[in-house]
Each structure stands twice: as C-alpha cells, then as structure tokens.
Write an enzyme that holds these catalytic residues in place. Structure first.
Site, PDB file in Angstrom:
ATOM      1  N   GLY A  41     -11.911   0.582  12.685  1.00  0.00           N
ATOM      2  CA  GLY A  41     -11.287  -0.477  13.490  1.00  0.00           C
ATOM      3  C   GLY A  41     -11.049  -0.008  14.914  1.00  0.00           C
ATOM      4  N   LYS A  87     -12.697   6.647   3.368  1.00  0.00           N
ATOM      5  CA  LYS A  87     -12.531   5.445   4.194  1.00  0.00           C
ATOM      6  C   LYS A  87     -13.508   4.363   3.738  1.00  0.00           C
ATOM      7  CE  LYS A  87     -12.132   3.895   8.965  1.00  0.00           C
ATOM      8  NZ  LYS A  87     -10.991   3.042   8.606  1.00  0.00           N
ATOM      9  N   GLY A 116       0.844  -1.200   0.000  1.00  0.00           N
ATOM     10  CA  GLY A 116       0.000   0.000   0.000  1.00  0.00           C
ATOM     11  C   GLY A 116       0.874   1.243   0.000  1.00  0.00           C
ATOM     12  N   HIS A 148     -14.376  10.298  10.235  1.00  0.00           N
ATOM     13  CA  HIS A 148     -13.259  10.101   9.315  1.00  0.00           C
ATOM     14  C   HIS A 148     -13.506  10.796   7.979  1.00  0.00           C
ATOM     15  CE1 HIS A 148     -12.069   6.897  12.108  1.00  0.00           C
ATOM     16  NE2 HIS A 148     -10.872   6.960  11.551  1.00  0.00           N
TER      17      HIS A 148
HETATM   18  N1  LIG Z   1      -3.919   1.372  12.122  1.00  0.00           N
HETATM   19  C1  LIG Z   1      -3.846   2.682  11.968  1.00  0.00           C
HETATM   20  O1  LIG Z   1      -3.336   3.431  12.822  1.00  0.00           O
HETATM   21  C2  LIG Z   1      -4.380   3.270  10.708  1.00  0.00           C
HETATM   22  C3  LIG Z   1      -5.033   2.458   9.828  1.00  0.00           C
HETATM   23  N2  LIG Z   1      -5.472   2.938   8.655  1.00  0.00           N
HETATM   24  C4  LIG Z   1      -6.053   1.959   7.750  1.00  0.00           C
HETATM   25  O2  LIG Z   1      -5.105   1.673   6.733  1.00  0.00           O
HETATM   26  C5  LIG Z   1      -5.781   1.320   5.536  1.00  0.00           C
HETATM   27  C6  LIG Z   1      -5.261   2.169   4.400  1.00  0.00           C
HETATM   28  O3  LIG Z   1      -5.585   3.517   4.634  1.00  0.00           O
HETATM   29  P1  LIG Z   1      -5.129   4.696   3.656  1.00  0.00           P
HETATM   30  O4  LIG Z   1      -3.659   4.728   3.507  1.00  0.00           O
HETATM   31  O5  LIG Z   1      -5.832   5.896   4.155  1.00  0.00           O
HETATM   32  O6  LIG Z   1      -5.798   4.211   2.275  1.00  0.00           O
HETATM   33  P2  LIG Z   1      -5.399   4.597   0.776  1.00  0.00           P
HETATM   34  O7  LIG Z   1      -6.546   4.186  -0.081  1.00  0.00           O
HETATM   35  O8  LIG Z   1      -4.912   5.998   0.717  1.00  0.00           O
HETATM   36  O9  LIG Z   1      -4.150   3.648   0.467  1.00  0.00           O
HETATM   37  C7  LIG Z   1      -4.230   2.283   0.225  1.00  0.00           C
HETATM   38  C8  LIG Z   1      -3.279   1.947  -0.915  1.00  0.00           C
HETATM   39  O10 LIG Z   1      -3.204   0.528  -1.017  1.00  0.00           O
HETATM   40  C9  LIG Z   1      -3.475   0.154  -2.354  1.00  0.00           C
HETATM   41  N3  LIG Z   1      -4.063  -1.184  -2.350  1.00  0.00           N
HETATM   42  C10 LIG Z   1      -5.348  -1.547  -2.109  1.00  0.00           C
HETATM   43  N4  LIG Z   1      -5.470  -2.890  -2.184  1.00  0.00           N
HETATM   44  C11 LIG Z   1      -4.234  -3.373  -2.473  1.00  0.00           C
HETATM   45  C12 LIG Z   1      -3.732  -4.685  -2.677  1.00  0.00           C
HETATM   46  N5  LIG Z   1      -4.498  -5.757  -2.633  1.00  0.00           N
HETATM   47  N6  LIG Z   1      -2.419  -4.814  -2.962  1.00  0.00           N
HETATM   48  C13 LIG Z   1      -1.613  -3.724  -3.051  1.00  0.00           C
HETATM   49  N7  LIG Z   1      -2.050  -2.469  -2.888  1.00  0.00           N
HETATM   50  C14 LIG Z   1      -3.340  -2.289  -2.579  1.00  0.00           C
HETATM   51  C15 LIG Z   1      -4.425   1.216  -2.865  1.00  0.00           C
HETATM   52  O11 LIG Z   1      -4.479   1.217  -4.270  1.00  0.00           O
HETATM   53  P3  LIG Z   1      -5.825   1.786  -4.998  1.00  0.00           P
HETATM   54  O12 LIG Z   1      -5.725   3.271  -4.889  1.00  0.00           O
HETATM   55  O13 LIG Z   1      -5.702   1.285  -6.405  1.00  0.00           O
HETATM   56  O14 LIG Z   1      -6.994   1.208  -4.264  1.00  0.00           O
HETATM   57  C16 LIG Z   1      -3.801   2.474  -2.278  1.00  0.00           C
HETATM   58  O15 LIG Z   1      -2.726   2.940  -3.052  1.00  0.00           O
HETATM   59  C17 LIG Z   1      -7.267   1.479   5.837  1.00  0.00           C
HETATM   60  O16 LIG Z   1      -7.804   0.223   6.208  1.00  0.00           O
HETATM   61  C18 LIG Z   1      -7.288   2.407   7.031  1.00  0.00           C
HETATM   62  O17 LIG Z   1      -8.420   2.232   7.824  1.00  0.00           O
HETATM   63  C19 LIG Z   1      -5.321   4.247   8.306  1.00  0.00           C
HETATM   64  C20 LIG Z   1      -4.719   5.115   9.160  1.00  0.00           C
HETATM   65  C21 LIG Z   1      -4.183   4.707  10.444  1.00  0.00           C
HETATM   66  O1  LIG Z   2      -8.966   5.074   7.686  1.00  0.00           O
HETATM   67  C1  LIG Z   2      -8.358   5.825   8.487  1.00  0.00           C
HETATM   68  O2  LIG Z   2      -7.967   6.955   8.185  1.00  0.00           O
HETATM   69  C2  LIG Z   2      -8.107   5.301   9.832  1.00  0.00           C
HETATM   70  N1  LIG Z   2      -8.375   4.054  10.082  1.00  0.00           N
HETATM   71  C3  LIG Z   2      -8.152   3.372  11.296  1.00  0.00           C
HETATM   72  C4  LIG Z   2      -9.457   2.844  11.874  1.00  0.00           C
HETATM   73  O3  LIG Z   2     -10.299   2.357  11.104  1.00  0.00           O
HETATM   74  O4  LIG Z   2      -9.620   2.893  13.078  1.00  0.00           O
HETATM   75  C5  LIG Z   2      -7.322   4.169  12.275  1.00  0.00           C
HETATM   76  C6  LIG Z   2      -7.585   5.641  12.252  1.00  0.00           C
HETATM   77  O5  LIG Z   2      -8.854   5.866  12.789  1.00  0.00           O
HETATM   78  C7  LIG Z   2      -7.474   6.182  10.834  1.00  0.00           C
END
Ligand SMILES: NC(=O)C1=CN([C@@H]2O[C@H](COP(=O)(O)OP(=O)(O)OC[C@H]3O[C@@H](n4cnc5c(N)ncnc54)[C@H](OP(=O)(O)O)[C@@H]3O)[C@@H](O)[C@H]2O)C=CC1
Ligand SMILES: O=C(O)C1=N[C@H](C(=O)O)C[C@H](O)C1
EC number: 1.17.1.8
Length: 278
Positions: free
Chosen positions: A177, A171, A13, A167
């Site tokens: 989560g 999202k 990602g 959010h």
């Molecule tokens: N745990 C934490 O603290 C946090 C968790 N998150 C979580 O992280 C995840 C990603 O968030 P975010 O960065 O905002 O999302 P984005 O959509 O900005 O980024 C995800 C990236 O992954 C790519 N992607 C999707 N599926 C695949 C796959 N199967 N293989 C390879 N690449 C893939 C997407 O491509 P494409 O654009 O083509 O779909 C995109 O470039 C979410 O589930 C979010 O909830 C976010 C922030 C904090």
């Molecule tokens: O999608 C997000 O941006 C985030 N996802 C995580 C979640 O689903 O809890 C963590 C944070 O809230 C940001």
C-alpha cells in the site's frame, strides 16, 4: 483524567503481528480504553488480548470473532466519547469491516492495505453520507512520510524513478500500500515519468515490475528476514539519488496509530494518508 474522557477502542486483527503491537500501545495510553479485541483466528478465541500481546498483566479483554455485537456494544456506551476501531486484518475483509463500523457510528482507523481505489472511493462516499470520520493510512511511520516528502521534491527535478518495496514473505498484497501511495504522490505532479529510450521486451513477464501511475514502476521483494523496507531511486545523466526507509520493529508505527485514534473523531469524512493529520 476522568473515566468519561477515555476513548473506547476496538482492535480488529488483535492477534496478528500489528494487532498485538496496537494492543500494547492502547493499553499504555492514558486517554484510551481497550473495549474489544476481534480476530478470526480460531487458535486465539477467548485468550486475553493483553497476555497474547506479551503484557505481564491480563487486560480482561478476550479475543472474539464477533465483530457486529462488539460494534453494537461500544456504540451503546453513550456516556463515553465516540468509539474507534482500528483495522489490521486482511485485504479481503477490510472493506466490509469498515462499512460495518461506519454503520454503527464507530470511527475506523484503517492500517490494512490492499483496498482498490474504487473501494476507497465507495468508503469515502459512505463516510461522507454518515458524516463519520474515517482514516485510511497505508503507512503509520513518520520516516515514510518524510521519505515521501523528499521523493515529491526530487520528482520535480528527475524524470526517471522506480520504486522497490521489500517485505516479509507473509504479506498478502503486492505491491505494498505504501508503494502505491508513493507512486500516487509523485504522479500528482502531473508529469509522466520514465520516457522510453529504447523499445523494451520482457523475456520473463514481470521482469520490469508493475506499472503504477504515470509510468512509475514498482518492484516487490518478499523474503523471510525482512520486515518492511522501501527505496525510491531517481536517475539522471551521471547521477543516482536513492531514498530508503527501513523498519526494524513494528513499534515504529505506534505513534502514528495513536495519533490517528485521537484525530479520527474530529473528522466528518474519509481522509487518506498520515501526512494529512500531522
Ligand atoms: N498501515 C501500516 O502502517 C501497516 C499496515 N500493515 C497492514 O496491516 C495488515 C495486517 O498486517 P499484519 O498484522 O502483519 O498481518 P497478520 O496476518 O499478522 O495479522 C492479521 C490478523 O488479522 C486476522 N484476520 C484476518 N482477517 C480477519 C477478519 N476478517 N476478521 C478478523 N480477523 C481477521 C488474522 O487471522 P488469521 O491468522 O486467521 O488470518 C490475523 O490474526 C496488512 O494488510 C498489512 O499490509 C502492516 C504494517 C503496517
Ligand atoms: O504488510 C506489512 O508489513 C506492511 N504493510 C503496509 C504496506 O503494504 O505498505 C505498510 C508497511 O509497509 C508494512
């Protein structure tokens, strides 16, 4: 520090909002080396992960959608410590990504949310059998861990609580989560919250939010202009106690991400939640 000690890291990602932030954090960490940048987005194939993330110098790590060959390549680097893959992709793909990584002996650090409890249990069983560490962290920010700890304390004294998570509108999963984990942490106390005072009817389905563990309701707001925010609101006769966490920059997750990368290789099974490794 010798080159031998560097932990090899793959980011899945890498072209996404979180992935780009992790690319910068890993590139700046003296004990980590970025070996692979995976992303499925066709627009970014072949681009340098560092330049895409906004670094001035290229990292010479091109974005590729070839996950399995990359896992095999890093697993074959026997002179380096065990490899770590960090996943910030999509709820639909994270389960398969984690299975593949564990099969290659690469330790997953999972930020992607939206995994069901059944899938998390399957991954825990798989990691246990392989004696491989795996971290699933619904929220990497220290502020959220502190909010959750305060909420656990408050939940001993309040019987009524609701969660609102807010959010950005890109999202994919709802509720977040983090909100699900927060409800689970409160539910572990073993009491049922929000005893009914009157018989309620929803005139529009969903008006009272989703019903999570032990009677706790979660309300999800999605709007452009937001990043990630959560309120836990406790109520009792004559008083309201509100806990709130706001993020203004995804950099807030990076200390937790780096900690998880460094800790996961010391584990032999799946661990859920940042609070377990602090
Ligand atoms: N745990 C934490 O603290 C946090 C968790 N998150 C979580 O992280 C995840 C990603 O968030 P975010 O960065 O905002 O999302 P984005 O959509 O900005 O980024 C995800 C990236 O992954 C790519 N992607 C999707 N599926 C695949 C796959 N199967 N293989 C390879 N690449 C893939 C997407 O491509 P494409 O654009 O083509 O779909 C995109 O470039 C979410 O589930 C979010 O909830 C976010 C922030 C904090
Ligand atoms: O999608 C997000 O941006 C985030 N996802 C995580 C979640 O689903 O809890 C963590 C944070 O809230 C940001």
């Amino acid at each position: 520090m010798t080159n031998q000690a560097l932990i090899p890291v793959i980011i899945n990602g890498a072209a996404g909002k979180m992935g780009r932030e992790v690319v910068k954090a890993v590139a700046q960490a003296p004990d980590l080396t970025l070996m692979g940048a995976i992303d499925r987005n066709p627009e970014h194939q072949g681009k340098d992960a560092g330049e895409l993330a906004g670094l001035t110098e290229p990292l010479e790590v091109p974005i590729t959608d070839q996950l399995e060959p990359m896992l095999g390549y890093v697993a074959g680097e026997r002179q380096l410590p065990p490899g770590v893959i960090i996943d910030f992709t999509h709820p639909d793909s994270v389960y398969d990504n984690v299975r593949s990584a564990i099969a290659y002996g690469i330790r997953p650090v999972v930020g992607t949310t939206g995994l069901s409890p059944e899938k998390i249990q399957n991954l825990a069983d798989f990691a246990e059998k392989a004696s491989t560490g795996c971290l699933i962290i619904p929220n990497f920010s220290i502020g959220m861990v502190l909010l959750q700890q305060a909420a656990i304390t408050a939940s001993k004294y309040f019987d009524h609580v609701e969660i609102i998570e807010l959010h950005h509108n890109q999202k994919a999963d709802a509720p977040s989560g983090t909100a699900i984990q927060t409800a689970q942490l409160l539910a572990e106390l073993g009491k049922t919250f929000n005893p009914a005072i009157v018989e309620e009817t929803e005139k529009i389905p969903g008006a009272r939010g989703s019903l999570a563990d032990e009677g706790i309701r979660i309300h999800s707001v999605r709007l452009p202009g937001l990043i990630a925010h959560q309120e836990v609101i406790f109520g009792a006769a004559g008083q309201i106690y509100t806990l709130r966490h706001d993020t203004s920059d995804r950099a807030c997750y990076m200390p937790g991400v780096l900690l998880a990368i460094r800790k996961v290789s010391q584990l032999k099974s799946l661990v859920y939640g940042l609070e377990k490794i602090l």
